[in-house]
Design a protein around this motif. Structure first.
Motif, short mmCIF file in Angstrom:
data_model
loop_
_atom_site.label_atom_id
_atom_site.label_comp_id
_atom_site.label_asym_id
_atom_site.label_seq_id
_atom_site.Cartn_x
_atom_site.Cartn_y
_atom_site.Cartn_z
N ARG A 241 3.34 -58.81 52.91
CA ARG A 241 3.65 -57.55 53.57
C ARG A 241 3.43 -56.39 52.59
NH1 ARG A 241 7.97 -53.91 54.05
NH2 ARG A 241 8.24 -53.04 56.15
N ASN A 242 2.62 -55.41 53.01
CA ASN A 242 2.48 -54.20 52.21
C ASN A 242 3.84 -53.53 52.09
OD1 ASN A 242 -0.23 -54.67 52.03
ND2 ASN A 242 -0.84 -53.06 53.43
N TRP A 243 4.18 -53.14 50.88
CA TRP A 243 5.49 -52.57 50.63
C TRP A 243 5.43 -51.05 50.49
CZ3 TRP A 243 8.19 -52.17 45.36
CH2 TRP A 243 9.51 -51.72 45.52
N GLY A 244 4.42 -50.54 49.81
CA GLY A 244 4.35 -49.11 49.63
C GLY A 244 3.21 -48.71 48.71
N THR A 245 3.19 -47.43 48.38
CA THR A 245 2.12 -46.88 47.56
C THR A 245 2.66 -46.31 46.25
OG1 THR A 245 2.30 -44.67 48.52
CG2 THR A 245 0.82 -46.21 49.62
N LYS A 246 1.80 -46.27 45.26
CA LYS A 246 1.98 -45.42 44.10
C LYS A 246 1.10 -44.20 44.35
CE LYS A 246 4.70 -48.12 41.63
NZ LYS A 246 6.07 -47.73 41.24
N GLN A 247 0.66 -43.55 43.31
CA GLN A 247 -0.20 -42.40 43.53
C GLN A 247 -1.22 -42.27 42.42
OE1 GLN A 247 2.99 -39.51 43.68
NE2 GLN A 247 2.62 -38.83 41.59
N CYS A 248 -2.32 -41.65 42.76
CA CYS A 248 -3.38 -41.37 41.79
C CYS A 248 -3.61 -39.87 41.76
CB CYS A 248 -4.69 -42.07 42.17
SG CYS A 248 -4.64 -43.87 42.04
N THR A 249 -4.09 -39.39 40.64
CA THR A 249 -4.42 -37.97 40.52
C THR A 249 -5.75 -37.82 39.80
OG1 THR A 249 -3.61 -35.82 39.75
CG2 THR A 249 -3.20 -37.69 38.32
N LYS A 250 -6.43 -36.74 40.09
CA LYS A 250 -7.70 -36.39 39.45
C LYS A 250 -8.78 -37.43 39.69
CE LYS A 250 -5.29 -33.83 35.81
NZ LYS A 250 -5.02 -33.71 34.37
N LEU A 251 -8.71 -38.16 40.81
CA LEU A 251 -9.77 -39.11 41.11
C LEU A 251 -11.06 -38.37 41.42
CD1 LEU A 251 -8.11 -41.82 43.42
CD2 LEU A 251 -8.59 -41.97 40.97
N VAL A 252 -12.16 -38.88 40.93
CA VAL A 252 -13.46 -38.28 41.22
C VAL A 252 -14.27 -39.18 42.15
CG1 VAL A 252 -13.54 -37.00 39.07
CG2 VAL A 252 -14.51 -39.31 39.16
N ARG A 253 -13.76 -40.36 42.42
CA ARG A 253 -14.37 -41.27 43.37
C ARG A 253 -13.27 -42.22 43.85
NH1 ARG A 253 -18.53 -45.12 40.20
NH2 ARG A 253 -18.38 -46.29 42.15
N PRO A 254 -13.47 -42.90 44.99
CA PRO A 254 -12.44 -43.82 45.47
C PRO A 254 -12.13 -44.92 44.44
CG PRO A 254 -13.99 -43.33 47.22
CD PRO A 254 -14.57 -42.74 45.96
N LYS A 255 -10.87 -45.35 44.44
CA LYS A 255 -10.39 -46.36 43.49
C LYS A 255 -10.34 -47.72 44.17
CE LYS A 255 -6.26 -47.68 40.86
NZ LYS A 255 -6.03 -48.93 41.62
#
Length: 359
Positions: A241-255
Motif C-alpha cells: 500500500r502506498n503510504w505517502g510522499t516526500k518532496q523534491c525541489t529544484k528538479l530539472v527533469r522527472p525523477k
C-alpha cells in the motif's frame, strides 16, 4: 534544502521529535537526485520523437480516463480539462460514471449534463460532445475504483483494436503513440497542461516512461510550486500500500521512482495502457491497487517517474469531505444503467483463445 544536485534534491525526512519516535535512526535531511544513466545500446529506449518539439506536440491526441463515483466535482473537472488545454480539440475524455439511478441529488446529476448546464452552455457548439464518452454504471453495482478503471483500459483497447473501423470506434481511434492520462474526477489542471505534460515526458528521454505521483492540492494550481511530491513510501498490509510522499525541489527533469505508481495521475504513451491495463479482477480493492499496477509496469519494462512540475492538482478537501463518495460497494438491486460490457468482448475472446492454444 541542501546543495543542489545535478537534477535537484529530495527530502528524506524532517528531523523532528515525532519522526525520531517513528524512525530513531533516520534517515533525515536531503540527498542529491542522481542522474538516471544507461548504456547507449541498452536503456532507456528513446526513439519516438515526432512530438518532442513544442510546435510538433500540439496535435498528438491525449485520452483522458476518469472513473467517477457519485462525484459532484466531475463536471468541473471536465470543464478544467478542456478550458486549460492549449489545444482542447485533441483532448478525448472517457468517463465511467457510477451514479444512483432515480436520484435527485447533485452527486448523481451527471458529469456531462452538469458540465454543459453549469460550465459551458456551448459544449455542443464547441464540439466537446464528440470528444466525450460517458458510460453510466449503477452505483449499487460498483465493485470499487480498480474495477471502474479497468473498464477505462478496456475502452482504450477497444478503440485501438477497431481504430480503422469508424463504425465500431467508441470515441476516437487510439494509436500506440498517443498519450493516455488517468486522473481522478475532482481535479484541476494548469494552463497549457497538455503541452506541458508532453514536454515533461520527453525530458525523461524514455519511450517507456510513466509520469505518476500523489498530486498536489488544488490550492497550488497554476502557481508553479518549486517543491513537487515524490511518491516513495509504502507499507505492507494484506498487500503493498502506498503510504505517502516526500518532496523534491529544484528538479530539472522527472525523477525515476520505479514501481511507485499513483492512481490519481498517470501519464504515458497509450502503448502502456494497452500493455499494462488496469487489472479487471480486483473487485472491491482499494488498498493494493497502486502497488499491483506499479509492479506490473516495472515487469513490463516501464519506468515510473515523479513529475518535475505541478501540472495536475487534486481537490482533497471538498472531495474527501463529501460522505456520498465513500459509499461505494456492492449493495444488490437492479442495474438500471450499463450491464452489457461490449468493450471487454475482444479482450475476453483473446484470453480464451490463449487458454485454448496454450499461448
Amino acid at each position: 534544502m541542501g546543495k543542489q544536485g545535478p537534477y535537484g534534491t529530495t527530502l528524506l525526512g524532517r528531523d523532528t521529535p515525532q519522526n525520531r519516535k517513528l524512525f530513531p535512526d533516520g534517515p533525515f535531511g536531503t540527498i542529491d537526485v542522481a542522474a538516471s544513466e544507461c548504456a547507449l545500446d541498452r536503456c532507456p529506449h528513446y526513439h519516438y520523437k515526432d512530438d518532442a518539439a513544442p510546435d510538433k506536440s500540439l496535435e498528438t491526441p491525449i485520452h483522458l480516463l476518469i472513473a467517477s463515483f457519485r462525484d459532484q466535482l466531475c463536471p468541473r473537472t471536465l470543464h478544467n480539462a478542456f478550458k486549460r488545454a492549449q489545444n482542447p480539440k485533441r483532448i478525448f475524455i472517457r468517463i465511467i460514471e457510477q451514479t444512483q439511478a432515480d436520484s435527485d441529488m447533485i452527486d448523481d446529476a451527471g458529469c456531462w449534463d452538469r458540465y454543459c448546464k453549469d460550465y459551458n452552455p456551448n459544449c455542443i457548439k464547441d464540439g466537446h460532445d464528440k470528444q466525450t464518452q460517458t458510460i453510466h454504471v449503477d452505483s449499487s453495482k460498483s465493485k470499487g475504483p480498480t474495477d471502474a478503471r479497468s473498464k477505462l483500459s478496456a475502452m482504450i483497447h477497444y478503440d485501438y483494436v477497431h481504430a480503422t473501423d469508424p463504425d465500431k470506434v467508441g470515441l476516437h481511434p487510439v494509436n500506440v503513440n498517443d498519450f493516455c492520462l488517468q486522473t481522478d474526477s475532482h481535479m484541476d489542471f494548469s494552463d497549457d497542461y497538455d503541452t506541458g505534460l508532453i514536454a515533461m515526458f520527453h525530458r525523461t528521454e524514455n519511450d517507456y516512461a510513466v509520469l505518476s505521483t500523489y498530486v498536489t492540492d488544488i490550492e497550488f494550481n497554476n502557481k508553479d510550486p518549486k517543491v513537487v511530491p515524490n511518491l516513495c513510501m509504502v507499507e505492507f498490509t494484506s498487500s503493498i500500500r502506498n503510504w505517502g510522499t516526500k518532496q523534491c525541489t529544484k528538479l530539472v527533469r522527472p525523477k525515476m521512482t520505479n514501481a511507485m505508481w499513483g492512481a490519481g495521475l498517470s501519464f504515458h504513451r497509450c502503448h502502456a495502457e494497452l500493455n499494462v491495463p488496469v487489472d479487471p479482477y480486483l473487485d472491491e480493492v482499494f488498498d493494493g491497487e497502486e502497488g499491483s499496477r506499479g509492479l506490473r509496469f516495472f515487469t513490463h519494462g516501464y519506468d515510473v517517474y515523479a513529475p518535475d512540475k505541478v501540472l495536475v492538482t487534486h481537490d482533497y478537501h471538498t472531495h474527501q469531505g463529501n460522505p456520498i463518495v465513500h459509499t461505494w460497494g456492492r449493495h444488490g438491486g437492479e442495474n438500471k444503467h450499463e450491464d452489457r460490457w461490449v468493450w471487454n468482448r475482444d479482450i475476453e475472446e483473446a484470453r480464451t483463445r490463449g487458454i485454448e492454444t496454450g499461448v
